[in-house]
Design a protein around this motif. Structure first.
Motif, PDB file in Angstrom:
ATOM      1  N   PHE A   9       0.847  -1.203   0.000  1.00  0.00           N
ATOM      2  CA  PHE A   9       0.000   0.000   0.000  1.00  0.00           C
ATOM      3  C   PHE A   9       0.879   1.248   0.000  1.00  0.00           C
ATOM      4  O   PHE A   9       1.656   1.450   0.938  1.00  0.00           O
ATOM      5  CB  PHE A   9      -0.901  -0.010   1.242  1.00  0.00           C
ATOM      6  CG  PHE A   9      -1.807  -1.189   1.296  1.00  0.00           C
ATOM      7  CD1 PHE A   9      -3.061  -1.147   0.704  1.00  0.00           C
ATOM      8  CD2 PHE A   9      -1.404  -2.378   1.916  1.00  0.00           C
ATOM      9  CE1 PHE A   9      -3.898  -2.255   0.754  1.00  0.00           C
ATOM     10  CE2 PHE A   9      -2.223  -3.475   1.960  1.00  0.00           C
ATOM     11  CZ  PHE A   9      -3.475  -3.436   1.366  1.00  0.00           C
ATOM     12  N   GLU A  10       0.770   2.014  -1.066  1.00  0.00           N
ATOM     13  CA  GLU A  10       1.536   3.261  -1.148  1.00  0.00           C
ATOM     14  C   GLU A  10       0.660   4.400  -0.639  1.00  0.00           C
ATOM     15  O   GLU A  10      -0.406   4.661  -1.188  1.00  0.00           O
ATOM     16  CB  GLU A  10       1.961   3.518  -2.589  1.00  0.00           C
ATOM     17  CG  GLU A  10       2.941   4.667  -2.710  1.00  0.00           C
ATOM     18  CD  GLU A  10       3.407   4.864  -4.141  1.00  0.00           C
ATOM     19  OE1 GLU A  10       3.775   3.857  -4.791  1.00  0.00           O
ATOM     20  OE2 GLU A  10       3.380   6.016  -4.612  1.00  0.00           O
ATOM     21  N   ARG A  11       1.115   5.051   0.411  1.00  0.00           N
ATOM     22  CA  ARG A  11       0.301   6.084   1.051  1.00  0.00           C
ATOM     23  C   ARG A  11       1.172   7.297   1.435  1.00  0.00           C
ATOM     24  O   ARG A  11       2.365   7.151   1.711  1.00  0.00           O
ATOM     25  CB  ARG A  11      -0.334   5.539   2.341  1.00  0.00           C
ATOM     26  CG  ARG A  11      -1.372   4.468   2.125  1.00  0.00           C
ATOM     27  CD  ARG A  11      -2.636   5.037   1.493  1.00  0.00           C
ATOM     28  NE  ARG A  11      -3.692   4.047   1.393  1.00  0.00           N
ATOM     29  CZ  ARG A  11      -3.854   3.197   0.381  1.00  0.00           C
ATOM     30  NH1 ARG A  11      -2.985   3.203  -0.634  1.00  0.00           N
ATOM     31  NH2 ARG A  11      -4.858   2.332   0.365  1.00  0.00           N
ATOM     32  N   ASP A  12       0.530   8.446   1.495  1.00  0.00           N
ATOM     33  CA  ASP A  12       1.186   9.622   2.061  1.00  0.00           C
ATOM     34  C   ASP A  12       1.019   9.579   3.581  1.00  0.00           C
ATOM     35  O   ASP A  12       0.043   9.004   4.090  1.00  0.00           O
ATOM     36  CB  ASP A  12       0.563  10.907   1.515  1.00  0.00           C
ATOM     37  CG  ASP A  12       0.851  11.084   0.023  1.00  0.00           C
ATOM     38  OD1 ASP A  12       1.647  10.284  -0.523  1.00  0.00           O
ATOM     39  OD2 ASP A  12       0.282  12.003  -0.586  1.00  0.00           O
ATOM     40  N   VAL A  13       1.964  10.190   4.264  1.00  0.00           N
ATOM     41  CA  VAL A  13       1.968  10.141   5.729  1.00  0.00           C
ATOM     42  C   VAL A  13       2.207  11.545   6.286  1.00  0.00           C
ATOM     43  O   VAL A  13       3.047  12.285   5.761  1.00  0.00           O
ATOM     44  CB  VAL A  13       3.076   9.183   6.236  1.00  0.00           C
ATOM     45  CG1 VAL A  13       3.290   9.325   7.743  1.00  0.00           C
ATOM     46  CG2 VAL A  13       2.731   7.740   5.893  1.00  0.00           C
ATOM     47  N   LEU A  14       1.494  11.880   7.328  1.00  0.00           N
ATOM     48  CA  LEU A  14       1.724  13.142   8.039  1.00  0.00           C
ATOM     49  C   LEU A  14       2.215  12.820   9.445  1.00  0.00           C
ATOM     50  O   LEU A  14       1.517  12.145  10.216  1.00  0.00           O
ATOM     51  CB  LEU A  14       0.419  13.945   8.119  1.00  0.00           C
ATOM     52  CG  LEU A  14       0.514  15.255   8.903  1.00  0.00           C
ATOM     53  CD1 LEU A  14       1.422  16.255   8.193  1.00  0.00           C
ATOM     54  CD2 LEU A  14      -0.865  15.851   9.141  1.00  0.00           C
ATOM     55  N   LYS A  15       3.424  13.290   9.748  1.00  0.00           N
ATOM     56  CA  LYS A  15       3.946  13.140  11.112  1.00  0.00           C
ATOM     57  C   LYS A  15       4.056  14.531  11.727  1.00  0.00           C
ATOM     58  O   LYS A  15       4.495  15.472  11.056  1.00  0.00           O
ATOM     59  CB  LYS A  15       5.337  12.480  11.099  1.00  0.00           C
ATOM     60  CG  LYS A  15       5.309  11.019  10.703  1.00  0.00           C
ATOM     61  CD  LYS A  15       6.705  10.458  10.626  1.00  0.00           C
ATOM     62  CE  LYS A  15       7.176   9.938  11.959  1.00  0.00           C
ATOM     63  NZ  LYS A  15       8.462   9.192  11.823  1.00  0.00           N
ATOM     64  N   TRP A  16       3.678  14.654  12.971  1.00  0.00           N
ATOM     65  CA  TRP A  16       3.779  15.974  13.601  1.00  0.00           C
ATOM     66  C   TRP A  16       4.059  15.843  15.092  1.00  0.00           C
ATOM     67  O   TRP A  16       3.804  14.789  15.698  1.00  0.00           O
ATOM     68  CB  TRP A  16       2.530  16.815  13.342  1.00  0.00           C
ATOM     69  CG  TRP A  16       1.248  16.210  13.823  1.00  0.00           C
ATOM     70  CD1 TRP A  16       0.483  15.294  13.179  1.00  0.00           C
ATOM     71  CD2 TRP A  16       0.593  16.457  15.073  1.00  0.00           C
ATOM     72  NE1 TRP A  16      -0.604  14.965  13.936  1.00  0.00           N
ATOM     73  CE2 TRP A  16      -0.578  15.679  15.104  1.00  0.00           C
ATOM     74  CE3 TRP A  16       0.872  17.290  16.162  1.00  0.00           C
ATOM     75  CZ2 TRP A  16      -1.448  15.695  16.196  1.00  0.00           C
ATOM     76  CZ3 TRP A  16       0.006  17.313  17.243  1.00  0.00           C
ATOM     77  CH2 TRP A  16      -1.143  16.513  17.242  1.00  0.00           C
ATOM     78  N   MET A  17       4.550  16.920  15.634  1.00  0.00           N
ATOM     79  CA  MET A  17       4.916  16.939  17.054  1.00  0.00           C
ATOM     80  C   MET A  17       4.556  18.312  17.624  1.00  0.00           C
ATOM     81  O   MET A  17       4.756  19.341  16.970  1.00  0.00           O
ATOM     82  CB  MET A  17       6.415  16.701  17.197  1.00  0.00           C
ATOM     83  CG  MET A  17       6.972  16.744  18.616  1.00  0.00           C
ATOM     84  SD  MET A  17       7.283  18.365  19.347  1.00  0.00           S
ATOM     85  CE  MET A  17       8.357  19.125  18.171  1.00  0.00           C
ATOM     86  N   LEU A  18       4.056  18.302  18.834  1.00  0.00           N
ATOM     87  CA  LEU A  18       3.819  19.535  19.572  1.00  0.00           C
ATOM     88  C   LEU A  18       4.445  19.331  20.951  1.00  0.00           C
ATOM     89  O   LEU A  18       4.170  18.315  21.603  1.00  0.00           O
ATOM     90  CB  LEU A  18       2.306  19.764  19.702  1.00  0.00           C
ATOM     91  CG  LEU A  18       1.854  21.165  20.105  1.00  0.00           C
ATOM     92  CD1 LEU A  18       2.312  22.207  19.096  1.00  0.00           C
ATOM     93  CD2 LEU A  18       0.336  21.193  20.231  1.00  0.00           C
ATOM     94  N   GLY A  19       5.277  20.267  21.358  1.00  0.00           N
ATOM     95  CA  GLY A  19       5.968  20.064  22.633  1.00  0.00           C
ATOM     96  C   GLY A  19       6.233  21.355  23.361  1.00  0.00           C
ATOM     97  O   GLY A  19       6.065  22.443  22.809  1.00  0.00           O
ATOM     98  N   ALA A  20       6.634  21.221  24.617  1.00  0.00           N
ATOM     99  CA  ALA A  20       6.954  22.397  25.425  1.00  0.00           C
ATOM    100  C   ALA A  20       8.110  22.065  26.361  1.00  0.00           C
ATOM    101  O   ALA A  20       8.181  20.971  26.912  1.00  0.00           O
ATOM    102  CB  ALA A  20       5.734  22.836  26.232  1.00  0.00           C
TER     103      ALA A  20
END
Lengths: 433, 264
Positions: free
Chosen positions: A312-323
């Motif tokens: 399965f070829e898919r686009d991916v969104l990775k994200w991070m929120l930090g403090a």
């Protein structure tokens, strides 16, 4: 999206000994900078430094064997002549646990020219992107060495890349272009390492692993990156784009059924992908807010059914929120939330749609900053698994630290839970010079 | 450079004349002296290497070496500290933009060689101790004149120098010191001795200035010792290679510079 650990050891054993063109050029330039006479030696500037460290860890559970046994020595030196700088560093490693890690390796070798408004660094070097701590979102210029997985310091796991990096240096704006002529894959835990895991197949399935096919060394297969950064009082911002290869292979497969027997032949290949990234840091009183996101195109995912050939070829969104919170009195407290989302998800994909992670870190120094106590945890929300490290570090003398701690991994599966039986108690001594 | 020296001397002469006339009229206040000290010329830019020697009650010493660069941009200051020793922190660089406007937060970036990365840092508290020494960031830097109330206690000789003894009481009642008493040398407008009292009023620390030199036309504290009398711990700071008005490049005070892992 998760780190694949099913590839054969052959994948991992290729990176340390070859000397491609960029490194050869860098070495030649470094040698050309070396002083040839006593007068030149007096004129040139050298700055040599390094460390020796030993790290030993014993498994908390049976059979209480050594899970970490590593001594490293590193020596590095800057050389300077006019506006040209060169850096060379060499590692010597003795590892009693992970096969194939012993030996001496050229770690970094690059030449740098610094002009007023730009600089250029060519050769083997470490390039770091991103704002996340202990998690790679856009920080994928250098592939990772997972041979010792959690037994290694996260920031020591970057494999230096052979690259040319050019930067335009504005007042509060930088623009950088990076060219990596040669693909370097991630190093996975070799067979025999306590960090090696093999995918289990139903009884009666015959499995064959072929060597991973790496991209050929040619101009078309090079990797290109561009990043623009601005630094202001209100916020630091960056946007980036990286045309690269995914540094762990996708296990494409051929399934052949003959009567009751099934043969699966794995043919690992590296996939082309493009990363579009963004980073942010914003100070706010005693807190720094950090955010980072990366959109990957065309990553390949394996099927839930091990005996299916469909990928399965898919686009991916990775994200991070930090403090990061620095409340004073030498306390530092950090929290991050990380998510990896597979777009256009369907149930037949082996990975989860979301891979969510919460990381926490807390540290405080005592005795005039000679003693540091710290605790760090990674909670995998998708797999309910966890990795925790508690450590104490004491500066015995200038540049000489001893530390001890415990690493705990738990869960029924997932990235950390797979190593549930690798809990360890460890000691480390490091002398820097 | 010659112009700077003459300007500096004129300023000092002017200050001395002002002080003499104010003194005669009985109008010189502790705040006047604090303002003169605060406005003492120290060049457009400066660099120097300081060696900090920490000594505990058992006589065990630890040594830190830091090279610092500073440049004035109007009322604001950009500074860069590059850590040379001990070896495990060598290459650490701290870039800071300090703003005169008290409403504006300073900008700070830290490069740590182990992480190979610059990170934005926060922390508006200046009463933290610097690198485990007996000096707080406030002790080392510019504390705003308006942050304290002053009283000229007396005039007396200290260490062979005519001094004003000025007491500063913080406006902020929660500040780490209840009062600070300074012996300010009349000739160079630098302290000869400073006593720091903790919040309960007990003497906490004593700063003794050991060596004052004129460098590039500017009077500078070349060596000083801070003793924490409660903890029996002391820190000596000795400068080397201190210079003023050397024309430091704007390029030095950039995130991209500290990202290289070395200065330049």
């Amino acid at each position: 999206m998760s780190i694949r650990i099913t590839a054969p050891a052959a994948v991992t054993a290729t990176i340390r000994i070859t000397a491609p063109a960029a490194v050869t050029v860098a070495l030649a330039l470094i040698i050309s900078l070396l002083p040839l006479s006593l007068d030149e030696a007096r004129a040139a500037e050298f700055d040599t430094h390094g460390f020796v460290d030993s790290h030993y860890g014993v498994r908390l559970g049976e059979p209480h064997d050594f899970i970490t046994s590593r001594t490293r020595a590193r020596i590095g030196s800057w050389m300077c002549e006019g506006k040209t700088w060169a850096y060379l560093s060499v590692n010597a490693v003795e590892n009693g646990v992970v096969p194939g890690e012993n030996g001496i390796e050229l770690r970094e070798a690059f030449v740098e020219y610094v002009a007023d408004s730009w600089d250029l660094r060519v050769g083997r070097q470490i390039i770091v992107w991103g704002k996340a701590d202990g998690v790679a979102i856009t920080d994928i210029i250098c592939p990772r060495d997972y041979a010792e997985f959690f037994a290694a310091e996260y920031d020591d796991t970057r494999i230096p890349a052979d690259a040319a990096k050019w930067r335009y240096l504005g007042d509060s704006f930088d623009l950088e272009f990076i060219w990596l002529p040669r693909f370097i894959p991630a190093a996975l835990p070799p067979q025999g390492s306590p960090w090696f895991r093999e995918t289990e197949f139903p009884a009666g399935v015959e499995v064959e692993h072929q060597a991973a096919t790496e991209p050929e060394f040619n101009l078309e297969n090079g990797e290109l990156a561009v990043k623009a950064s601005i630094y202001t009082s209100a916020v630091d911002l960056a946007i980036s784009c990286f045309r690269t290869w995914h540094d762990t292979p996708t296990a494409y497969r051929e399934v052949v059924s003959q009567g009751d027997s099934v043969q699966v032949s794995f043919r690992p290949e590296y996939d082309r992908t493009t990363l579009y990234g963004a980073e942010l840091s914003k100070p706010w009183g005693d807190v720094v807010l950090r955010a980072e996101a990366a959109y990957f195109t065309g990553l390949c995912f394996e099927p839930t059914d091990e005996l299916s050939e469909e990928m399965f070829e898919r686009d991916v969104l990775k994200w991070m929120l930090g403090a990061d919170w620095s409340p004073g009195r030498n306390w530092i407290i950090t929290v991050q939330f990380v998510d990896g989302l597979i777009l256009d998800y369907e149930e037949a994909i082996a990975d989860d749609e979301h891979t969510m992670l919460v990381t926490t870190s807390i540290s405080k120094t005592f005795l005039r900053e000679s003693l540091e106590l710290s605790g760090m945890t990674y909670f995998g929300l998708s797999d309910n698994d966890m990795y925790a490290r508690m450590a104490a570090d004491y500066e015995l003398a200038d540049g000489f630290h001893i530390s001890a701690g415990v690493d705990l991994l738990s869960g029924d599966g997932g990235r950390f839970g797979s190593y549930d039986d690798n809990d360890q108690i460890w000691v480390r001594a490091k002398y820097s010079f | 450079m010659c112009h700077r020296v003459i300007s500096t001397l004129l300023l000092i002469l002017l200050a001395t004349a002002t002080v003499a006339s104010s003194g005669a009229a009985g109008e010189l206040t502790g705040r006047d002296i604090a303002v003169m000290v605060d406005e003492r010329p120290d060049g457009e830019d400066r660099k120097g290497t300081m060696t900090l020697t920490l000594t505990n009650s058992r006589g065990k010493t630890r040594v830190r070496t830091v090279t610092s660069f500073e440049r004035e941009y109007g009322a604001d200051t950009k500074s860069l500290m590059y850590f040379e020793a001990p070896a495990d922190v060598k290459g650490t660089a701290f870039l800071q933009f300090e703003y005169e406007d008290p409403e504006r937060q300073d900008d700070k970036w830290l490069y740590m060689p182990a992480l190979r990365r610059v990170r934005r840092i926060a922390g508006s508290s200046k009463n933290e101790y610097f690198m485990g020494t007996d000096f707080t960031y406030d002790d080392l830097g510019d504390r705003g004149v308006d942050e304290d109330l002053y009283e000229l206690l007396r005039r007396e000789e200290f260490g062979g120098h005519e001094c004003w003894v000025v007491e500063a009481v913080p406006v902020d009642e929660d500040y780490m010191y209840s009062r600070v008493v300074r012996w300010i040398r009349k000739d160079v407008l630098l302290p000869a001795r400073v006593e720091f009292y903790e919040r309960q009023g007990e003497l906490l620390k004593v700063l003794t200035v050991i060596d004052v030199r004129e460098v590039d036309g500017f009077w500078s504290m070349y060596e000083m010792e801070m003793e924490n009398v409660l903890e029996e711990h002391r820190t000596t700071i000795a400068y080397e290679d201190l210079h003023y008005n050397i024309g430091l490049s704007d390029n030095l005070f950039k995130v991209s510079t500290i990202e290289r892992g070395r200065i330049q």
